[in-house]
Design an enzyme around this catalytic site. Structure first.
Site, PDB file in Angstrom:
ATOM      1  N   LYS A  89       0.863  -1.273   0.068  1.00 10.23           N
ATOM      2  CA  LYS A  89       0.047  -0.051   0.052  1.00 10.23           C
ATOM      3  C   LYS A  89       0.891   1.317   0.075  1.00 10.23           C
ATOM      4  O   LYS A  89       0.585   2.310  -0.552  1.00 10.23           O
ATOM      5  CB  LYS A  89      -0.863  -0.006   1.088  1.00 10.23           C
ATOM      6  CG  LYS A  89      -2.103  -0.993   0.924  1.00 10.23           C
ATOM      7  CD  LYS A  89      -3.264  -0.557   1.952  1.00 10.23           C
ATOM      8  CE  LYS A  89      -4.377  -1.313   1.867  1.00 10.23           C
ATOM      9  NZ  LYS A  89      -4.240  -2.927   2.100  1.00 10.23           N
ATOM     10  N   GLU A 111     -10.740   6.996   2.897  1.00  9.84           N
ATOM     11  CA  GLU A 111     -11.780   6.214   3.731  1.00  9.84           C
ATOM     12  C   GLU A 111     -10.667   4.977   4.179  1.00  9.84           C
ATOM     13  O   GLU A 111      -9.545   4.862   3.568  1.00  9.84           O
ATOM     14  CB  GLU A 111     -12.640   5.566   2.704  1.00  9.84           C
ATOM     15  CG  GLU A 111     -12.391   4.535   1.945  1.00  9.84           C
ATOM     16  CD  GLU A 111     -11.195   4.869   0.847  1.00  9.84           C
ATOM     17  OE1 GLU A 111     -11.220   6.165   0.431  1.00  9.84           O
ATOM     18  OE2 GLU A 111     -10.659   3.977   0.236  1.00  9.84           O
ATOM     19  N   SER A 378       1.693  -9.829  -0.777  1.00 11.48           N
ATOM     20  CA  SER A 378       1.414  -8.376  -0.711  1.00 11.48           C
ATOM     21  C   SER A 378       1.511  -7.865   0.770  1.00 11.48           C
ATOM     22  O   SER A 378       1.871  -6.328   0.857  1.00 11.48           O
ATOM     23  CB  SER A 378       0.082  -8.203  -0.968  1.00 11.48           C
ATOM     24  OG  SER A 378      -0.802  -8.864  -0.030  1.00 11.48           O
TER      25      SER A 378
END
Ligand SMILES: *Cc1c(COP(=O)(O)O)cnc(C)c1O
Length: 395
Positions: A89, A111, A378
């Site tokens: 991310k 969000e 990930s």
């Protein structure tokens, strides 16, 4: 085949479906991004952050003991878990923060569901000296307390959203509304390859470094391309990042792994590609898990980062054109893969990533020992160990 037919469309999916007051602010973002991505200074600044702060390139690790345990193809892992903050991310959050600075904005707004995107964005904001405001459903604020503490410590303001179901959907609506009221101050910084144009393209482009690196590293290690690339799909950003390195390599099979939860024959899953239907969600045309009256359905996954009733529009397009395949694995298979990787390799994977590991192992067995595949790891699993221990203790 991978071309966009109209701005922001991937076949019939994507686009920009917005209330009138959001149209102009989003158009401004699209124009600014189009300029930024052609500006060599912007790209160099981004690259410098990736190498000096995130620690890129991330390793492509050959998991020999896991491969042996599975008894099939050689399995390589793209180690996004080794990035600063522990997942992929940070790649797009830093890009979005740089874009905000370039546009003269002072605040990032977004969000968050489980809080992972909020923490990564708050990190990028701290590094680049921007303010950060994260909207989060009140229920999630209570459930994900450690991430709320992290965001606060990083200097972000966490807004608990009490409306409706007080969860991710309401958090998105609330963040959009705040952004729309003050677009001159804020840049909306979405958490995956979802939302209205230009976000699916922005986030994909910032994540594409994963696929570019993986392709070069695999060629270096094996002298050829992999037979397959596998990644988990929530909104689809880590998968789009990996896939974008191989879209033109037709011999490389692409697999997106969805959260099958307690099974596709139950109501408790979040397998949007497998069981969703065409609809609009969060400003994009895509596939949606929805109720009979068109509301997003309640969804479930053991991995909170995959718990989303929609999916990035480019994935729907890749599915329809047959370029990528989408499969689902259950919570149970995910837990088993989490333990297998931990014991075989000493790597604790995030429960999200464990979905990709689970399918990667099945695929490796099916393809046999001549084959070699890449699995996208990930994120790291430290955030999940208490929960996994709790579940295993009830067995
Ligand atoms: C958020 C998250 C995901 C899911 O997001 P995508 O946009 O589908 O990549 C997957 N893995 C980890 C570790 C995450 O934090």
């Amino acid at each position: 085949m991978t071309e966009q037919q109209a701005p922001g469309f991937f076949g019939n999916y994507g686009g920009s479906f917005l209330p009138p007051h959001l149209v102009e602010p989003m158009r401004e973002v699209a124009i600014a991004y189009e300029e930024a991505r052609q500006d060599s200074t912007f790209l160099e600044d981004y690259q410098a952050l990736l190498s000096r702060y995130v620690g890129r390139p991330s390793l492509l690790y050959r998991a020999e003991r896991l491969s042996e345990h599975v008894g099939g193809a050689r399995i390589y892992m793209k180690r996004e878990d080794l990035n600063h903050t522990g997942s992929h991310k940070i790649n797009h959050c830093l890009g979005e923060a740089l874009l905000a600075k370039r546009m003269g904005k002072t605040k990032l707004i977004a969000e968050t569901g489980a809080g992972q995107h909020g923490v990564a964005l708050a990190t990028a904001a701290a590094l680049l000296g921007l303010e950060c405001e994260i909207h989060m459903g009140a229920i999630d604020v209570a459930k994900q307390h450690p991430n709320v503490v992290r965001m606060n410590m990083l200097g972000a303001k966490v807004v608990a959203v009490e409306e409706g179901g007080a969860s991710l959907k309401e958090a998105v609506d609330s963040a959009f509304a705040t952004f729309a009221a003050r677009p001159e101050e804020y840049l909306f910084a979405i958490g995956s390859v979802v939302g209205p144009h230009p976000y699916p393209s922005i986030v994909r482009d910032f994540q594409s470094v994963v696929g570019r690196e993986a392709r070069a590293q695999f060629l270096e290690a094996e002298g050829r391309l992999p037979d397959a690339a596998v990644a988990c799909v929530g909104g689809g950003s880590n998968a789009m990042g990996l896939f974008s390195g191989f879209l033109e390599d037709q011999s490389v099979q692409l697999y997106g792994v969805e959260p099958g939860g307690e099974g596709l024959d139950t109501a408790r899953h979040a397998a949007t590609m497998s069981l969703g239907t065409p609809g609009t969600l969060h400003g994009m045309a895509t596939r949606v898990l929805q109720t009979a009256d068109g509301e997003p359905a309640p969804v479930h996954s053991i991995a909170s980062g995959l718990d989303y009733p929609g999916v990035g529009p480019q994935h729907v397009y890749l599915n329809e054109t047959g370029r990528a395949h989408y499969v689902a694995v259950t919570d149970e298979q995910t837990l088993e893969a989490f333990q297998t990787l931990t014991r075989c390799e000493g790597i604790l994977p995030a429960l999200e990533s464990s979905h990709a590991v689970a399918y990667g192992c099945l695929l490796a067995r099916e393809l046999g020992p001549e084959a070699a595949i890449i699995v996208n790891l990930s994120g790291r699993g430290d955030k999940d160990v208490d929960y996994v221990a709790e579940v295993l203790a009830t067995r």
